[in-house]
Design an enzyme around this catalytic site. Sequence first.
Site, short mmCIF file in Angstrom:
data_model
loop_
_atom_site.label_atom_id
_atom_site.label_comp_id
_atom_site.label_asym_id
_atom_site.label_seq_id
_atom_site.Cartn_x
_atom_site.Cartn_y
_atom_site.Cartn_z
N LYS A 22 0.78 -1.44 -0.04
CA LYS A 22 0.01 -0.11 0.11
C LYS A 22 0.85 1.51 0.08
O LYS A 22 0.64 2.03 -0.70
CB LYS A 22 -0.84 -0.06 1.24
CG LYS A 22 -1.57 1.37 1.60
CD LYS A 22 -2.51 1.41 2.73
CE LYS A 22 -1.97 1.59 4.06
NZ LYS A 22 -1.33 2.88 4.47
N ASN A 23 1.84 1.29 0.86
CA ASN A 23 2.49 2.45 1.14
C ASN A 23 3.74 2.77 -0.12
O ASN A 23 4.05 3.94 -0.07
CB ASN A 23 3.34 2.73 2.40
CG ASN A 23 1.98 2.81 3.55
OD1 ASN A 23 1.09 3.16 3.36
ND2 ASN A 23 2.58 2.55 4.83
N CYS A 117 -4.84 12.89 13.44
CA CYS A 117 -5.03 11.45 12.95
C CYS A 117 -5.19 10.47 14.16
O CYS A 117 -4.67 11.03 15.27
CB CYS A 117 -3.96 11.09 12.06
SG CYS A 117 -3.63 9.50 11.86
N ARG A 122 0.73 14.44 13.56
CA ARG A 122 1.30 14.21 12.16
C ARG A 122 1.74 15.60 11.59
O ARG A 122 0.66 15.64 10.57
CB ARG A 122 0.52 13.07 11.54
CG ARG A 122 0.71 11.71 12.05
CD ARG A 122 -0.24 10.76 11.31
NE ARG A 122 0.60 10.17 10.41
CZ ARG A 122 0.05 9.34 9.65
NH1 ARG A 122 -1.25 8.88 9.68
NH2 ARG A 122 0.67 8.74 8.40
N ASP A 308 4.31 0.42 12.02
CA ASP A 308 3.01 -0.15 11.67
C ASP A 308 2.67 -1.39 12.04
O ASP A 308 1.77 -2.32 11.65
CB ASP A 308 2.85 -0.06 10.05
CG ASP A 308 2.76 1.42 9.79
OD1 ASP A 308 2.30 2.27 10.36
OD2 ASP A 308 2.97 1.58 8.45
N ARG A 400 -8.73 -0.45 4.36
CA ARG A 400 -7.76 0.61 3.86
C ARG A 400 -6.54 -0.09 3.45
O ARG A 400 -6.07 0.48 2.65
CB ARG A 400 -7.80 1.62 5.08
CG ARG A 400 -9.11 2.48 5.16
CD ARG A 400 -8.78 3.67 5.86
NE ARG A 400 -7.90 4.40 5.43
CZ ARG A 400 -7.53 5.37 5.88
NH1 ARG A 400 -7.77 5.97 7.05
NH2 ARG A 400 -6.28 6.29 5.31
N1 EPU Z 1 7.03 14.52 11.24
C1 EPU Z 1 7.27 15.63 11.51
N2 EPU Z 1 7.22 16.41 10.51
C2 EPU Z 1 6.73 16.16 8.99
C3 EPU Z 1 6.52 14.98 8.93
C4 EPU Z 1 6.42 13.89 9.87
O1 EPU Z 1 7.81 16.03 12.53
O2 EPU Z 1 6.63 16.97 8.26
C5 EPU Z 1 7.00 13.31 12.27
C6 EPU Z 1 5.75 12.67 12.67
O3 EPU Z 1 4.96 13.29 13.35
C7 EPU Z 1 6.23 11.14 12.86
C8 EPU Z 1 7.62 10.92 12.17
O4 EPU Z 1 7.88 12.24 11.56
O5 EPU Z 1 6.57 11.25 14.24
C9 EPU Z 1 7.25 9.91 10.79
O6 EPU Z 1 6.23 10.38 10.19
P1 EPU Z 1 6.32 10.29 8.75
O7 EPU Z 1 6.18 11.37 8.01
O8 EPU Z 1 7.18 9.24 8.42
O9 EPU Z 1 4.62 9.36 8.33
P2 EPU Z 1 4.17 9.39 7.20
O10 EPU Z 1 4.94 9.60 6.05
O11 EPU Z 1 3.01 10.35 7.29
C10 EPU Z 1 3.96 6.85 6.55
C11 EPU Z 1 3.08 5.72 6.29
C12 EPU Z 1 2.61 5.48 7.88
C13 EPU Z 1 3.80 4.89 8.72
C14 EPU Z 1 4.85 6.02 8.77
C15 EPU Z 1 6.06 5.76 9.52
C16 EPU Z 1 2.23 6.19 4.11
C17 EPU Z 1 1.27 6.24 3.17
N3 EPU Z 1 2.09 6.26 5.66
O12 EPU Z 1 3.42 7.82 7.09
O13 EPU Z 1 1.73 4.10 7.52
O14 EPU Z 1 3.27 4.63 9.96
O15 EPU Z 1 5.30 6.54 7.46
O16 EPU Z 1 6.61 4.67 9.04
O17 EPU Z 1 3.24 5.67 3.72
C18 EPU Z 1 -0.18 2.87 7.98
O18 EPU Z 1 0.16 2.30 6.70
O19 EPU Z 1 -0.81 2.45 8.60
C19 EPU Z 1 0.39 4.00 8.31
C20 EPU Z 1 -0.01 4.97 8.98
#
Ligand code: EPU
Length: 446
Positions: A22-23, A117, A122, A308, A400
Site C-alpha cells: 500500500k505505502n 489522525c 502528524r 505499523d 484501507r
Molecule cells: N513528522 C514531522 N514533520 C513532518 C512529517 C512527519 O515531525 O513534516 C514526524 C511525524 O509526526 C512522525 C515521524 O515524523 O513522528 C514520521 O512520520 P512520517 O512522515 O514518516 O509518516 P508518514 O509519511 O505520514 C508513513 C506511512 C505510515 C507509517 C509512517 C512511519 C504512508 C502512506 N504512510 O506515514 O503508514 O506509519 O510512514 O513509517 O506511507 C499505515 O500504513 O498504517 C501508516 C500509518
Amino acid sequence: MDALRITGGQRLHGTVAAGGSKNATLPIMAAAMLCDGPVVLSGTPQLTDVCTLAELLRHLGVESHRDADGDVYLDTIDPTPTTAPAALVRRMRASFCVLSPLLARRGRAVVPLPGGCNIGHRPVDLHLAGLAALGAELRIDRGFVIAEARQLFGAKLNLRGPNGSTVTGTANVLSAAVLARGTTIITGAATEPEIVDLGRFLIAAGANIEGLGTDTLEIHGVERLSGAEHEVIPDRIEAATLLLAAAITRGTVSVTHVRPEHLSAVLEALSAAGALVAVGNHKITVHAENRPQPIDLIARPYPGVPTDLQAQFMALLALAEGNSVVADDVFPERSLHLAELARLGARIQRRDRLAMVEGVHRLSGAEVTATDLRATAALVLAGLAARGETIIHEVEHLERGYEDLPLKLNQLGANITRLTAKPAVAPPAGSRPSRQAREPATPITT
Ligand code: EPU
C-alpha cells in the site's frame, strides 16, 4: 459500518501470498502525474486507500483503471486542475503526496492540510520546508497549502525530524526534485523500502537519482519524465501481520511473495519471542508451539521494527510468558489499541512513553471497536487467539490497508465472518437495494 466476527482458538496452518505494498503504491500513483506518458503498475493491492487516491487523481485530470490481470493504468488527460478536494484528502493522509507532483508539473498545488489522525500528531512541516528549499512559494490559507513555482531549483535540504525521517515527506520532496533544475541533495532521507520503490519507478520514467536506500539522496533534475511500467514491491506489513498470526495462534504459516530482507528486524523480534523462523527465496515460514516469550520492543524507522507493526506485536506479547515493554519512537502516542486489547483481557499499562505488557495465559472474546488500520489488525490477531467470539466493529479501517486479510486468514484455518450493517435509512421506493442490504451477513469463504 460493518463488523467482523472471529471465533478464536484455531491454530493457523498453510501458505498464503502477501499482496502489493500500500505505502509504495500510493506515492507512486501520485507521482504518475509527473509523467508525460501512461503509467502501468503491476502488483498493486486492491484497497480502499488505493480507490480513494484513484478518485482524487480523477479530480486532478488523471484517468485510471485496473485490467483483468490487476494491473493499474494511469494517464493524465487534463493537466490543468491544481486543487485537491478537501473531502478526499481528509479521508486519507497519503493524499498529501499529490502536492509535489502538482507543483513540479503544473506550477501550482492547492492541497488541504491533512490534519490530525488516530495515531498521534502528524505535522507536515518537513514536507513544506523541503519544497521551500527547492524554491516553492508556500502559504497556508483557510486550511489549504498553496504552493507555487514556475521552476524549482536543486538545493541541499534535510528531512530528519525529532522522530526520524519523514517517509511521505521524502516521497514529496523527491518527486519535486526530479524535475527541478540542477542537483538536489536530500540528507536525512527516509530509507524505507517504499521510498526505494518510488525512486525505482521515477528512474524507470527517466529520473536521475543516486543513493536510494541510504539517508542521502542525490537527484539530478531532468526536463521531463516519460511514461513507465513498474512492479510494486510486496507489502512487508501485511506479510509480517500474517506471520504474527502464525505465532499468536501457535501454528505454522508460510508467506510467499515477500522480501525477507525488508523484514530483518521483525524476524529477529519474532525469534526472540520464541517463534521458529525459516527464510527462503521470497518466502518466510513461522512456526510456534508455545506461549510467546516476553521481549522489549521499540518501533523505529527502517530498518527497525516498523511502527505499523507495533500494535500487532503488542497483541502477541499480551499472551507472553512474562512482562514485556513496548515503545514507539516514530509515533509515541500510537496507543488507541491498548484500551481495546484490554477488553479481551490483555493487561497493558501506559507509563509515559512506554507500554508495560503483563503477559496473560489467555485472552477471551469480546466486542471491540477498530480505531485505525494497524490497531484493527492487532485486534484481529488477538481475536484469533482468544477463547470464544470476538466482534470487531468498524472494520472498514482494515480494508484501507489489508487486501482480503480475513479471507487469507480463513484459508489458513481461521473462522472469521463479516457482519454487514443494515442501512440506517430505508432506500427510496423503487431503488435497487444495495449490496449491503441484500447480504445482511456475508461469510468470507476460502
Ligand atoms: N513528522 C514531522 N514533520 C513532518 C512529517 C512527519 O515531525 O513534516 C514526524 C511525524 O509526526 C512522525 C515521524 O515524523 O513522528 C514520521 O512520520 P512520517 O512522515 O514518516 O509518516 P508518514 O509519511 O505520514 C508513513 C506511512 C505510515 C507509517 C509512517 C512511519 C504512508 C502512506 N504512510 O506515514 O503508514 O506509519 O510512514 O513509517 O506511507 C499505515 O500504513 O498504517 C501508516 C500509518
